[in-house]
Each structure stands twice: as C-alpha cells, then as structure tokens.
Design a protein around this motif. Structure first.
Motif, PDB file in Angstrom:
ATOM      1  N   ALA A 191      39.432  13.869  37.515  1.00 17.51           N
ATOM      2  CA  ALA A 191      39.906  14.835  36.512  1.00 17.51           C
ATOM      3  C   ALA A 191      40.457  16.090  37.172  1.00 17.51           C
ATOM      4  O   ALA A 191      41.418  16.697  36.681  1.00 17.51           O
ATOM      5  N   HIS A 192      39.859  16.498  38.290  1.00 13.65           N
ATOM      6  CA  HIS A 192      40.338  17.699  38.989  1.00 13.65           C
ATOM      7  C   HIS A 192      41.729  17.468  39.571  1.00 13.65           C
ATOM      8  O   HIS A 192      42.581  18.364  39.574  1.00 13.65           O
ATOM      9  N   ALA A 234      44.315  17.380  36.671  1.00 16.59           N
ATOM     10  CA  ALA A 234      44.507  18.675  36.004  1.00 16.59           C
ATOM     11  C   ALA A 234      45.714  19.428  36.539  1.00 16.59           C
ATOM     12  O   ALA A 234      46.275  20.285  35.837  1.00 16.59           O
ATOM     13  N   SER A 243      38.711  13.672  29.981  1.00 16.64           N
ATOM     14  CA  SER A 243      37.711  14.735  29.821  1.00 16.64           C
ATOM     15  C   SER A 243      38.214  15.904  28.990  1.00 16.64           C
ATOM     16  O   SER A 243      37.483  16.865  28.767  1.00 16.64           O
ATOM     17  N   THR A 295      41.051  17.912  29.559  1.00 16.38           N
ATOM     18  CA  THR A 295      41.668  19.024  30.293  1.00 16.38           C
ATOM     19  C   THR A 295      42.970  19.490  29.647  1.00 16.38           C
ATOM     20  O   THR A 295      43.182  20.681  29.416  1.00 16.38           O
ATOM     21  N   SER A 302      33.538  18.947  25.211  1.00 16.10           N
ATOM     22  CA  SER A 302      34.221  19.924  26.060  1.00 16.10           C
ATOM     23  C   SER A 302      35.258  20.747  25.304  1.00 16.10           C
ATOM     24  O   SER A 302      35.502  21.907  25.641  1.00 16.10           O
TER      25      SER A 302
END
Length: 261
Positions: free
Chosen positions: A20-21, A24, A49, A51, A79
C-alpha cells in the motif's frame, strides 16, 4: 479459473503494511488526471486500504469505494469512514450506468483476468464528459519489480502463471494503456510514465512475499520452509546494492493513463 481476489483473502493488514505504501505514490497524480474536485462524485475501484479514497475526500470529492475482497472492504471502511465503501469487483461493479463524475483504479487492472472488460466497466459507470484514470505497472519491469523475478531465477523457480490469458493481454506501455482506454470507448486519451524511488527496509519489504503477495509470494505459496529460507537469503543478497544505511531504495515506475467518457 481461480478467483483472482482469493489471493488477497485475509491479507488486508499485510497489504497496508507493505505494498500500500508503494501504491500510494501515484494517488495524487491519479486524482489530478481524473479531475477530482470539491463536490464531484468519484469512484475508487479496487480501493484496497483506502489510500486513494482518503486523498479524494481530503480534496472535497464525494467518494464511493469498492473492492472485491471483504477484508479490504472492512479495512477501508474503518480507515475512511467518510467514504461509502462497497463490496464489488470488475467487470461487474454494482453501480448503474453513468453514476460518477470521475472513476479511478489504482493498479487494479493488474489483477483482473480481462483488462479490456474491466476498463469498459469503469467507463460504463462514468458520466458523459467524466474521466476514467488508471495506473498499471510497466513492462519491462523496473528494478523494484525485477528484484522478485531475480530471486525466483536464483532459486530456479518459474513465476506463477499470469491471470490474463494471452489473447486478452495488452502491452504494458504508455501506448498500450492508451489503446486499452480507447477500446473502452473513451476519448481524448493521455498517458505517461511516472518514475520514483520507493524507500522501505528489508523487513518491511519482505512482508509481501511472506504473506503470499506479489510475484515472489505467489510463486512461493505452498513451498517448504527450506525453499522459503533460501528465498529470503537470495532476496537479501540481491537487495544489497539498493541498501543505504539500512534504507532499501528501489527505483520503480508506473503507467498513468486517462480518458474522457
């Protein structure tokens, strides 16, 4: 054919802590390309997730999000409580024709067996004059993605078969992605390559393969512990040139394309 979403079952937290990072990085350019703006309705297809959905809400858009995997839906709902998060998959999104001002799909087209049908469904739910924007990973693979291929080669293990039958595949190039949008009936297409270096560390980047995600994780699924240990050893060896004081710096790139309904 196995359900492509099944490989993500129960892996929402692992995804949020790893890939996910990476994904992003393109969220901002993707929303710019789609024309996300205050008051506009936007669908984030394959939200993961959440983002992209969260950033779109921060920009004032009215956001609906969808994902094919229930644990991702649960994570995104928690989230991004301001978004309307639904269970839904491409190419059968649970929305009426011409529902949204803008539709985005961040790296989702990589994970569907029929990319053209998926993009056609994104176009279907977009209002006339609205934009569809997508990202995909390019080929040939940049160093970040090639790292997993090199580990598999060192182990003499073939990658897991592609979920896309060859007749349904498309060139993972700017021209190839633009042609995919054109096939879906979109116009005024544009595409570009975004390049950056992903900063992580050895342990964090191993979360993906350790949880069966990505090219290496999928190929290691069901393998014995000795093979998995060898894979970790080869990963550390091949990643060494990208280490700087414990920081793992991996050059990568993405293809961003958009078109108007």
């Amino acid at each position: 054919m196995a359900d492509p979403a099944a490989k993500w079952t129960g892996r929402a937290t692992a995804f949020a802590d790893s890939y996910a990072h990476l994904c992003a990085h393109t969220a901002g350019p993707l929303l710019e390309a789609a024309g996300a703006a205050p008051g506009r309705t936007l669908l984030d297809a394959g939200t993961g997730s959440g983002t992209v959905a969260a950033l779109a809400i921060a920009r004032g858009a009215k956001v609906t999000a969808a994902d094919a995997e229930p644990s991702m839906v649960a994570l995104a709902t928690e989230s991004v409580p301001e978004a309307d998060v639904r269970l839904g998959r491409l190419p059968d999104l649970p929305f009426s024709d011409a529902t949204f001002d803008a539709v985005v799909a961040n790296f989702v087209v990589n994970h569907v067996p029929d990319p053209a049908a998926a993009v056609a469904d994104l176009a279907r739910v977009t209002k006339p004059g609205g934009r569809v924007a997508i990202t995909v990973w390019p080929r040939p693979a940049p160093p970040l993605q090639q790292l997993w291929n090199d580990v598999l080669a060192a182990l003499d293990i073939e990658p897991a078969p592609s979920i896309v039958p060859e007749p349904l595949n498309f060139p993972r190039t700017p021209a190839g992605v633009a042609a995919l949008l054109s096939k879906a009936g979109l116009r005024k297409m544009s595409s570009e390559t975004i390049e950056w270096s992903h900063h992580t560390d050895l342990e964090s980047w191993w979360i993906g393969p350790a949880n069966g995600m990505g090219a290496l994780g999928e190929a290691l699924a069901g393998r014995d512990e000795q093979t998995r240990t060898r894979a970790r050893h080869e990963y550390e060896r091949l990643a060494a040139p990208f280490l700087n004081n414990g920081d793992l710096i991996l050059p990568t790139a993405a293809l961003l394309a958009w078109g108007e309904r």
